[in-house]
Motif scaffolding. Structure first.
Motif, PDB file in Angstrom:
ATOM      1  N   ARG A  47       0.837  -1.198   0.000  1.00  0.00           N
ATOM      2  CA  ARG A  47       0.000   0.000   0.000  1.00  0.00           C
ATOM      3  C   ARG A  47       0.871   1.247   0.000  1.00  0.00           C
ATOM      4  N   THR A  57      -2.660   5.956   0.981  1.00  0.00           N
ATOM      5  CA  THR A  57      -3.801   5.104   1.319  1.00  0.00           C
ATOM      6  C   THR A  57      -3.696   4.645   2.769  1.00  0.00           C
ATOM      7  N   LEU A  58      -2.453   4.407   3.172  1.00  0.00           N
ATOM      8  CA  LEU A  58      -2.221   3.905   4.518  1.00  0.00           C
ATOM      9  C   LEU A  58      -2.647   4.929   5.572  1.00  0.00           C
ATOM     10  N   ARG A 107      -7.089   6.707   6.611  1.00  0.00           N
ATOM     11  CA  ARG A 107      -8.011   6.404   7.714  1.00  0.00           C
ATOM     12  C   ARG A 107      -7.702   7.197   8.988  1.00  0.00           C
ATOM     13  N   PRO A 108      -6.448   7.104   9.501  1.00  0.00           N
ATOM     14  CA  PRO A 108      -6.181   7.871  10.731  1.00  0.00           C
ATOM     15  C   PRO A 108      -6.365   9.374  10.543  1.00  0.00           C
ATOM     16  N   ARG A 118     -10.699  -9.439  12.313  1.00  0.00           N
ATOM     17  CA  ARG A 118     -10.954  -8.019  12.072  1.00  0.00           C
ATOM     18  C   ARG A 118     -12.421  -7.693  12.343  1.00  0.00           C
ATOM     19  N   THR A 170     -13.809  -5.124  15.453  1.00  0.00           N
ATOM     20  CA  THR A 170     -14.638  -3.952  15.200  1.00  0.00           C
ATOM     21  C   THR A 170     -15.974  -4.069  15.934  1.00  0.00           C
ATOM     22  N   LEU A 194     -13.060   2.629  14.095  1.00  0.00           N
ATOM     23  CA  LEU A 194     -12.370   2.834  12.813  1.00  0.00           C
ATOM     24  C   LEU A 194     -10.875   2.636  12.975  1.00  0.00           C
ATOM     25  N   LEU A 195     -10.313   3.164  14.066  1.00  0.00           N
ATOM     26  CA  LEU A 195      -8.875   3.037  14.292  1.00  0.00           C
ATOM     27  C   LEU A 195      -8.493   1.570  14.510  1.00  0.00           C
ATOM     28  N   ASP A 224     -10.119  -1.081  13.474  1.00  0.00           N
ATOM     29  CA  ASP A 224     -10.261  -1.780  12.204  1.00  0.00           C
ATOM     30  C   ASP A 224      -9.040  -1.500  11.324  1.00  0.00           C
ATOM     31  N   TRP A 225      -8.564  -0.258  11.382  1.00  0.00           N
ATOM     32  CA  TRP A 225      -7.392   0.131  10.588  1.00  0.00           C
ATOM     33  C   TRP A 225      -6.150  -0.629  11.060  1.00  0.00           C
ATOM     34  N   GLY A 253      -6.302  -4.057   9.954  1.00  0.00           N
ATOM     35  CA  GLY A 253      -5.983  -4.106   8.536  1.00  0.00           C
ATOM     36  C   GLY A 253      -4.472  -4.135   8.319  1.00  0.00           C
TER      37      GLY A 253
END
Lengths: 264, 328
Positions: free
Chosen positions: A24, A28-29, A32-33, A197, A201, A246-247, A249-250, A253
């Protein structure tokens, strides 16, 4: 939100079969944050621009939010670790020849635990097990609830491993244990991780229900927003839970990328 | 405003939780009194509400469910048709329902009206003075009438387990919390429901010169205050109502409010002013019920539900029949 796999080959969130996953790019990485930070900044600006009454001030106090966030992360971490420790070995066990016949019944029981609303489960436990501390009750309820997606994905992940590969490994003289650890598990990792994952979440969100038994967490802020009819408090609590989910899940990921077997 | 969502969608969910928590005591499975029984007492003779259709509300805890059930049966005895909207979660939600017309009557406590609905942050000393002030202001500003009042009030208190060891065993009054804190602040933990923590908690701490750190304050459903303090997890001290039977059944010790911080909040039947104008006999009904609802009676009725597992309807029927308001 990702959905739990419903059968072999239906693993959600798994990378496309057989293709090499490209590294990635940083952009893109970090998307999210950065998104989460932006949302939290907006929330902070909105809250600090308002004149808070004493009810809002109690729930939006920095020390209060920090203590609830910490409780939330702690509970989520404990539940996640316990779920992993229980569910992955259970999933492996249920695909071994000797114990395979228990897979159906175990999955049925797991399905039932998932069908009970988690809010009902936790409150039921709180009243039924008067001798247990509330955090234990909360952890018990959430672990019961989080096990299913991982067990299911572990089974699905192991089942989709090509039989001929396993037979080839056996033919080369590998022990059962060797086949499991060197062939089956590495090949199942993508699907198992997708389940992990999902569970992480879901657990982050479900832990918000801990407030109903007094076990703390960010649910305190949400339930107070509801009880006191203060929209700002309600929104703050909800955004914080969402940001945390969200964090996490990130992070999961990222872990998926790192643990993904090379060459798959 | 986005307040419609919490008001509309969540009462059901939260009331469901509350019902679970309170041991399903108020489940409507038990049949109420027969029409003959309802018409067989003094209410049918003295109060005429025939033709009226009234929705009765209540909050989610036992005392409110009992009061709601009493009101439902009493109204039926007076010839009114009733709609059961009891068990709504929290004062704000049931009050909003009253103002919007989804609920026509429910029992509210003077202190709640004074601080939550009228937005006052001073206190009025004396239970009757507080009640009169609330009734006056609410009538003037919101067209809400306070009928009765009852002879019992709802009084907040702080309780601990009776059988504790160590320094907490020495804490008998709220003033004793000062030295208890001074010795080791980190051991003082407090459980409360959102309403208490939002409203009374800060002032109570100020009055007694103590401060519970946020990390040692736990918020939970009101019914779980009792359970959580009885098992000392997560807290050693909790908010309770003095009229709640679980103070006795779970062997809790109520700390003496030696600086008279908590005022008794008399309960009264609240309704929109137009409702009383249309059905003036409601005043007589509220006064009749209020006169009989004393502190001891309320503790007993709450106990029948919480300790003996009777339904709120059965307890309401017992209360009304015992006082001759309906037939036995």
């Amino acid at each position: 939100m990702t959905v739990a796999a419903t059968g072999p080959g239906a693993a959600a969130g798994a990378p496309a079969d057989g293709t090499t996953r490209p590294a990635r790019r940083w952009a893109t990485l970090l998307a999210r944050p950065l998104l989460v930070v932006a949302a939290l900044t907006i929330l902070y600006l909105v809250v600090s621009s308002r004149e808070l009454d004493s009810i809002e001030a109690r729930s939006l106090d920095a020390a209060y939010i920090a203590s609830r966030t910490w409780q939330h992360i702690w509970l989520t971490a404990v539940v996640s670790v316990l779920v992993l420790v229980i569910a992955v070995p259970l999933g492996v066990l249920l695909t071994r020849e000797a114990t395979r016949r228990f897979a159906g019944p175990v999955l049925t029981v797991a399905n039932i635990s998932q069908a009970i609303p988690s809010i009902g489960l936790i409150v039921l436990f709180a009243v039924a097990f008067l001798a247990l501390p509330v955090t234990v009750i909360a952890v018990l309820a959430f672990v019961l609830h989080g096990i299913l997606p991982i067990v299911r994905n572990t089974i699905a992940g192991l089942d989709q491993v090509d039989r001929s590969v396993i037979e080839a490994a056996r033919g080369m003289g590998m022990t059962r244990r060797g086949v499991l650890f060197s062939v089956e598990l590495p090949l199942a990792v993508p699907v198992v991780l997708a389940g992990v994952r999902t569970t992480l979440t879901i657990t982050t969100g479900t832990v918000a229900l801990a407030t109903f038994v007094g076990a703390g967490g960010l649910g305190d802020i949400i339930s107070n927003g509801l009880a006191s009819n203060r929209t700002l408090v309600l929104v703050t609590g909800s955004v914080l839970v969402a940001a945390l989910a969200l964090l996490i899940d990130w992070l999961a990921g990222l872990a998926e990328d790192v643990l993904h077997p090379k060459g798959l | 405003m986005t307040t419609r969502f919490p008001r509309r969608a969540l009462p059901g969910l939260l009331a469901g939780v509350a019902a679970l928590v309170s041991g399903c005591g108020a489940a409507g499975a038990v049949a109420g009194p027969s029409p003959q029984q309802l018409r067989g007492g003094t209410l049918a003779r003295d109060v005429d509400l025939s033709g009226a259709e009234l929705a009765v509300g209540s909050k989610e805890f036992t005392e409110q469910r009992v009061l709601g059930a009493i009101t439902l049966l009493a109204l039926q005895a007076c010839g009114a048709r009733t709609v059961d909207r009891t068990g709504l979660s929290g004062s704000t939600i049931v009050r909003a329902a009253l103002e919007q017309g989804d609920v026509d009557v429910y029992w509210e406590y003077a202190g709640t009206g004074w601080t939550l609905f009228l937005g006052n942050d001073t206190t009025v000393p004396g239970e009757r003075a507080l009640f009169d002030a609330v009734a006056g202001q609410d009538r003037e500003r919101n067209d809400v009438a306070w009928l009765g009042p009852a002879r019992f009030g709802n009084q907040y208190a702080v309780a601990r387990r009776s059988d504790v060891d160590g320094p907490l065993a020495q804490v008998r009054t709220l003033s004793d919390l000062g030295p208890y804190f001074a010795a080791d602040e980190s051991r003082a933990t407090f459980c409360g429901a959102a309403e208490f923590l939002d409203r009374e908690f800060a002032d109570m701490q100020a009055a007694y010169g103590i401060t519970f750190p946020p990390s040692q304050t736990y918020q939970n459903d009101f019914a779980l205050n009792f359970v959580n303090v009885a098992r000392s997890s997560p807290c050693e001290l909790a908010e309770v109502f003095t009229t709640d039977a679980r103070v006795r059944s779970l062997d809790l010790t109520v700390l003496v409010d030696d600086r008279n911080f908590f005022t008794t909040q008399l309960a009264a039947l609240t309704c929109r002013a137009e409702t009383v104008q249309r059905h003036p006999q409601l005043r007589i009904l509220a006064a009749t019920l209020g006169e009989l609802l004393t502190v001891d009676t309320m503790i007993e009725l709450n106990g029948l539900v919480d300790l003996e597992g009777r339904s709120a309807t059965a307890v309401a029927q017992l209360f009304l029949a015992r006082n001759g308001l309906i037939g036995a």
